[in-house]
Design an enzyme around this catalytic site. Structure first.
Site, mmCIF file in Angstrom:
data_model
loop_
_atom_site.group_PDB
_atom_site.id
_atom_site.type_symbol
_atom_site.label_atom_id
_atom_site.label_comp_id
_atom_site.label_asym_id
_atom_site.label_seq_id
_atom_site.Cartn_x
_atom_site.Cartn_y
_atom_site.Cartn_z
ATOM 1 N N SER A 218 0.872 -1.397 0.064
ATOM 2 C CA SER A 218 0.045 0.028 -0.060
ATOM 3 C C SER A 218 0.784 1.061 -0.085
ATOM 4 O O SER A 218 2.097 1.385 0.384
ATOM 5 C CB SER A 218 -0.821 0.119 1.267
ATOM 6 O OG SER A 218 -1.721 -1.086 1.258
HETATM 7 N N1 SAH Z 1 -0.555 -5.256 3.766
HETATM 8 C C1 SAH Z 1 0.138 -5.676 2.462
HETATM 9 C C2 SAH Z 1 -0.386 -5.380 1.576
HETATM 10 C C3 SAH Z 1 -1.641 -6.092 1.120
HETATM 11 S S1 SAH Z 1 -2.273 -6.027 -0.255
HETATM 12 C C4 SAH Z 1 1.541 -4.888 2.776
HETATM 13 O O1 SAH Z 1 1.932 -4.165 3.899
HETATM 14 O O2 SAH Z 1 2.391 -5.355 1.955
HETATM 15 C C5 SAH Z 1 -3.538 -7.304 -0.014
HETATM 16 C C6 SAH Z 1 -2.963 -8.697 0.346
HETATM 17 O O3 SAH Z 1 -4.414 -9.377 0.909
HETATM 18 C C7 SAH Z 1 -2.859 -9.435 -0.799
HETATM 19 O O4 SAH Z 1 -1.448 -9.997 -0.591
HETATM 20 C C8 SAH Z 1 -3.735 -10.386 -1.009
HETATM 21 O O5 SAH Z 1 -3.126 -11.630 -1.540
HETATM 22 C C9 SAH Z 1 -4.202 -10.768 0.473
HETATM 23 N N2 SAH Z 1 -5.621 -11.327 0.725
HETATM 24 C C10 SAH Z 1 -6.782 -10.945 -0.271
HETATM 25 N N3 SAH Z 1 -7.819 -11.806 0.100
HETATM 26 C C11 SAH Z 1 -7.170 -12.449 1.503
HETATM 27 C C12 SAH Z 1 -7.979 -13.371 2.279
HETATM 28 N N4 SAH Z 1 -9.232 -13.739 2.165
HETATM 29 N N5 SAH Z 1 -7.151 -13.889 3.336
HETATM 30 C C13 SAH Z 1 -5.864 -13.610 3.500
HETATM 31 N N6 SAH Z 1 -5.361 -12.574 2.748
HETATM 32 C C14 SAH Z 1 -5.936 -12.080 1.665
#
Ligand code: SAH
Length: 233
Positions: A84
């Site tokens: 993000s």
């Molecule tokens: N917080 C992260 C950015 C997240 S992007 C950072 O600091 O880099 C969102 C992430 O959520 C992605 O990696 C995606 O694969 C994950 N995601 C999506 N659906 C999810 C779920 N049901 N459970 C766990 N992770 C999930």
């Protein structure tokens, strides 16, 4: 003569100096990121600001993107996912309202950057990532950087982490069409859940538990990658 000596000196100091300059330049870029992108947009929480000043964001992005790691936008981290924008990380951290020492849950580990920021404030961080290679990569990265208070699990975060509940804070970093009920149930009294809700149009929602009641407010329009898995069924 003087010129020749200067040249000789700079040649001698070249290798170590360029490494030091790189690190110094990155530290300076991180400081500017906090001042210009975060404080300038009125994030005031001292713990959130200190955490963003400390965590080396450039070590959470792919090697080719290090030069952009302190810029004002999200970056790709592989598998169609992103780390993000720094401001959003700061804003969501502030929205969680941690005082320090809490147990928190993150759904959507991605690079592990947000988890590291939370780990600077909370006592323990549990984080779940549905894309297994990303979970493994984040786990190794956080260990390497010395974050012993973070536990990474590969799986669907929809069901939360019941064995570690209740949580004073839960942060979801992928957009959900609605708030997952199991996450609400794992919130401690007075605890907050921060989650982007929506599809094309998303709003960051802060849900606060008051006994058996939940207070809900929308705080910011946002754009996140979609939450996948059970929430889509
Ligand atoms: N917080 C992260 C950015 C997240 S992007 C950072 O600091 O880099 C969102 C992430 O959520 C992605 O990696 C995606 O694969 C994950 N995601 C999506 N659906 C999810 C779920 N049901 N459970 C766990 N992770 C999930």
């Amino acid at each position: 003569m003087l010129m020749a000596r200067l040249l000789a000196l700079s040649a001698l100091s070249c290798a170590p100096a360029s490494v030091a300059t790189d690190e110094a330049a990155l530290a300076q870029a991180r400081e500017r990121m906090v001042a210009d992108q975060i404080e300038a947009r009125e994030v005031r929480d001292a713990k959130a600001l200190a955490a963003l000043r400390k965590v080396p964001r450039h070590l959470f992005v792919p090697p080719g993107l290090v030069a952009e790691s302190y810029d004002d936008h999200p970056l790709p981290i592989g598998h169609g996912q992103t780390i993000s924008q720094p401001y959003i990380v700061a804003f969501m951290t502030e929205a969680l309202g941690l005082r320090g020492g809490e147990t928190v849950l993150e759904v959507g580990t991605g690079s592990g950057y947000q988890a590291a920021v939370l780990a600077e404030i909370a006592a323990r961080v549990f984080t779940i990532e549905i894309v297994e290679p990303l979970a493994l990569e984040a786990k190794e990265r956080l260990l390497r950087l010395g974050y012993r208070n973070v536990e990474v699990r590969a799986g669907d975060g929809y069901q939360g982490w019941p064995e570690a509940a209740p949580f004073a804070g839960i942060m979801v970093t992928a957009a959900a069409p609605r708030i997952p009920e199991p996450l609400k149930a794992q919130l401690a009294d007075g605890g907050r859940l921060v989650i982007p809700v929506g599809d094309e149009y998303q709003e960051l929602v802060v849900l606060t538990r008051r006994g058996t009641r939940f207070e809900q407010r929308s705080v910011l329009p946002v754009r996140f990658v979609p939450m996948t898995g059970e929430i889509r069924k």
